[in-house]
Motif scaffolding. Structure first.
Motif, PDB file in Angstrom:
ATOM      1  N   UNK A 154       0.850  -1.057   0.267  1.00 54.25           N
ATOM      2  CA  UNK A 154       0.080   0.021  -0.258  1.00 54.25           C
ATOM      3  C   UNK A 154       1.320   1.021  -0.180  1.00 54.25           C
ATOM      4  N   UNK A 155       1.830   1.417   0.792  1.00 57.03           N
ATOM      5  CA  UNK A 155       2.805   2.128   0.806  1.00 57.03           C
ATOM      6  C   UNK A 155       3.102   2.633  -0.693  1.00 57.03           C
ATOM      7  N   UNK A 156       3.672   1.359  -1.293  1.00 53.34           N
ATOM      8  CA  UNK A 156       4.580   1.760  -2.390  1.00 53.34           C
ATOM      9  C   UNK A 156       3.432   2.473  -3.350  1.00 53.34           C
ATOM     10  N   UNK A 157       1.972   2.124  -3.762  1.00 53.09           N
ATOM     11  CA  UNK A 157       1.717   2.863  -4.574  1.00 53.09           C
ATOM     12  C   UNK A 157       1.395   3.770  -4.474  1.00 53.09           C
ATOM     13  N   UNK A 158       0.714   3.674  -3.356  1.00 52.89           N
ATOM     14  CA  UNK A 158       0.511   4.852  -2.456  1.00 52.89           C
ATOM     15  C   UNK A 158       1.170   6.372  -2.703  1.00 52.89           C
ATOM     16  N   UNK A 180      15.704   0.347  -8.422  1.00 51.51           N
ATOM     17  CA  UNK A 180      15.191  -0.572  -7.480  1.00 51.51           C
ATOM     18  C   UNK A 180      13.960  -1.494  -8.456  1.00 51.51           C
ATOM     19  N   UNK A 181      14.083  -2.518  -8.228  1.00 51.85           N
ATOM     20  CA  UNK A 181      12.717  -2.695  -8.220  1.00 51.85           C
ATOM     21  C   UNK A 181      11.696  -2.694  -8.381  1.00 51.85           C
ATOM     22  N   UNK A 182      10.356  -3.180  -8.461  1.00 54.29           N
ATOM     23  CA  UNK A 182       9.228  -2.740  -7.251  1.00 54.29           C
ATOM     24  C   UNK A 182       9.170  -3.657  -6.719  1.00 54.29           C
ATOM     25  N   UNK A 183       9.478  -4.657  -6.628  1.00 54.78           N
ATOM     26  CA  UNK A 183       9.363  -5.577  -5.613  1.00 54.78           C
ATOM     27  C   UNK A 183      10.805  -5.809  -4.676  1.00 54.78           C
ATOM     28  N   UNK A 184      11.902  -5.202  -4.807  1.00 49.77           N
ATOM     29  CA  UNK A 184      12.372  -4.864  -4.186  1.00 49.77           C
ATOM     30  C   UNK A 184      12.308  -3.890  -3.087  1.00 49.77           C
ATOM     31  N   UNK A 228      10.847  -2.071   2.244  1.00 51.51           N
ATOM     32  CA  UNK A 228       9.833  -1.566   3.004  1.00 51.51           C
ATOM     33  C   UNK A 228       9.098  -1.753   4.073  1.00 51.51           C
ATOM     34  N   UNK A 229       9.105  -3.233   3.528  1.00 51.18           N
ATOM     35  CA  UNK A 229       8.401  -4.144   4.582  1.00 51.18           C
ATOM     36  C   UNK A 229       9.487  -4.310   5.456  1.00 51.18           C
ATOM     37  N   UNK A 230      10.879  -4.546   5.551  1.00 53.77           N
ATOM     38  CA  UNK A 230      11.059  -5.033   6.881  1.00 53.77           C
ATOM     39  C   UNK A 230      11.376  -3.530   7.792  1.00 53.77           C
ATOM     40  N   UNK A 231      10.896  -2.551   6.774  1.00 54.45           N
ATOM     41  CA  UNK A 231      10.818  -1.243   8.128  1.00 54.45           C
ATOM     42  C   UNK A 231       9.633  -1.781   8.861  1.00 54.45           C
TER      43      UNK A 231
END
Length: 384
Positions: A95-99, A139-143, A148-151
């Motif tokens: 959600x954070x990425x797309x937002x 950076x690729x989208x998945x990367x 961000x998921x780690x944070x």
């Protein structure tokens, strides 16, 4: 049978929701302050709002699943929380990425539009947008989502730690309240047991004396004795043993008891009561003097063939109430002194249960003969 741990209620929804909203409000505030400090304007405000609202929803689902884990099994709760935090962090990161990607595109579009509308201005990408686009290129989208998921994982893990800590605190509070209830119940039971330890020999001796009065035709004395006995037991057994009574009522009850014993020892028992009027309303545990008066009759009067005086005295000493029960009977042997121990322990234990270290008791043989017991308790007037 309900255990102390099982008695702990689950954490109320209200507290859990407050903690969730507080966490994400802090997230929103910190990132907004960071944007203002670095970029000097509200960059990504809409994106942060979307992410915060989505984060609240994800965390609520996280909470509802975690709530189903028994809070008494802390190890299981920690394990489940650690596992659940991972998918929650992945959803949050997506959600954070797309937002923010959408927010960056809108900011870029506004910037280009503004440049194009200004005559003579070279159209170049702002440094921020160029940096953002460069980051996307590198950076690729998945990367980026994984980074961000780690944070996000540590964010959800932090909230889960808070939740489990609140659950533990609630369970501990419930255990403490339950323990306090059990302690209060045990103390009440102890007070009742101690209060109702009226010497059975008193009843047997009274009935024997009553029988003798009836057989000798002393009906008036027998009737008075029956009435006194009935009043004594009705008063002593119907009162709440956990409540205090006015000292005047307590001494009146002991006077009633001694009137009954006077029938047995009409020529040998004399009673002297020294109660100042100012202390009649002082509060004392009900029947606290009973074992002391019983001992005075049993070991002071019944062991002698001469008149014995039992004296009950009340005094105020430095804000405390001092009660003394003494007799001037024959000097007591060691075995007789030991025989008074049950009643004295009864009184001592009741005072300890009621007042703790604020009450004191002192007893021993009097040099001139007989036995004396002095109790000292906090002086409380008109509170019973």
């Amino acid at each position: 049978m309900q255990t102390l741990e099982a008695a702990a209620p689950p954490l109320p929804h209200r507290i859990a929701f407050i903690s969730i909203i507080a966490f994400w409000t802090l997230y929103f505030a910190v990132l907004t302050f960071r944007a203002l400090a670095i970029y000097h304007y509200h960059y990504g405000m809409a994106a942060r709002t979307i992410v915060s609202v989505a984060g609240i929803g994800i965390t609520i689902l996280f909470y509802l699943i975690l709530r189903r884990i028994p809070t008494t099994r802390m190890g299981l709760g920690i394990t489940v929380a650690a596992l659940l935090a991972a998918p929650c962090a992945c959803v949050y990161s997506t959600v954070n990425y797309y937002a923010f990607r959408q927010s960056a595109m809108e900011e870029e579009s506004k910037s280009w539009s503004k440049k194009a509308a200004t005559p003579g201005t070279a159209i170049t990408q702002p440094a921020m947008t160029v940096g953002a686009m460069k980051s996307h290129d590198e950076m690729s989208m998945l990367g980026e989502i994984a980074d961000q998921a780690a944070n996000g994982y540590f964010f959800f893990a932090s909230w889960a730690s808070l939740y489990l800590a609140l659950c533990y605190a609630a369970r501990l509070g419930a255990v403490e309240r339950r323990a306090a209830q059990l302690q209060a119940a045990a103390q009440s039971a102890e007070l009742r047991a101690l209060r109702y330890q009226v010497n059975p020999h008193f009843l047997f001796n009274t009935l024997n004396s009553l029988s003798s009065l009836v057989l000798t035709g002393k009906r008036d004395e027998a009737e008075r004795m029956i009435l006194n006995l009935a009043t004594f037991f009705r008063t002593s057994l119907t009162g709440d043993p956990t409540e205090d009574v006015p000292l005047g009522d307590e001494i009146q009850l002991q006077r009633l008891y001694l009137d009954i014993e006077t029938v047995r020892f009409p020529e040998r028992l004399t009673v002297v009561i020294d109660l100042p009027e100012a202390l009649r309303s002082a509060c004392v545990p009900g029947l606290i003097l009973q074992p002391l008066v019983e001992n005075a009759v049993k070991y002071g009067v019944s062991r002698t063939r001469r008149p014995v005086t039992i004296r009950i005295r009340a005094r105020e000493e430095q804000g405390n109430l001092q009660l003394t029960v003494e007799d001037d009977g024959d000097p007591m042997e060691n075995d007789a002194v030991q025989g008074t121990g049950v009643g004295l322990r009864n009184v001592r234990d009741r005072l300890a249960a009621r007042y703790g270290a604020d009450a004191h008791s002192l007893w021993g043989r009097r040099p001139e003969g007989g036995f004396s017991v002095t109790l000292q308790i906090p002086l409380v007037r008109d509170g019973c």
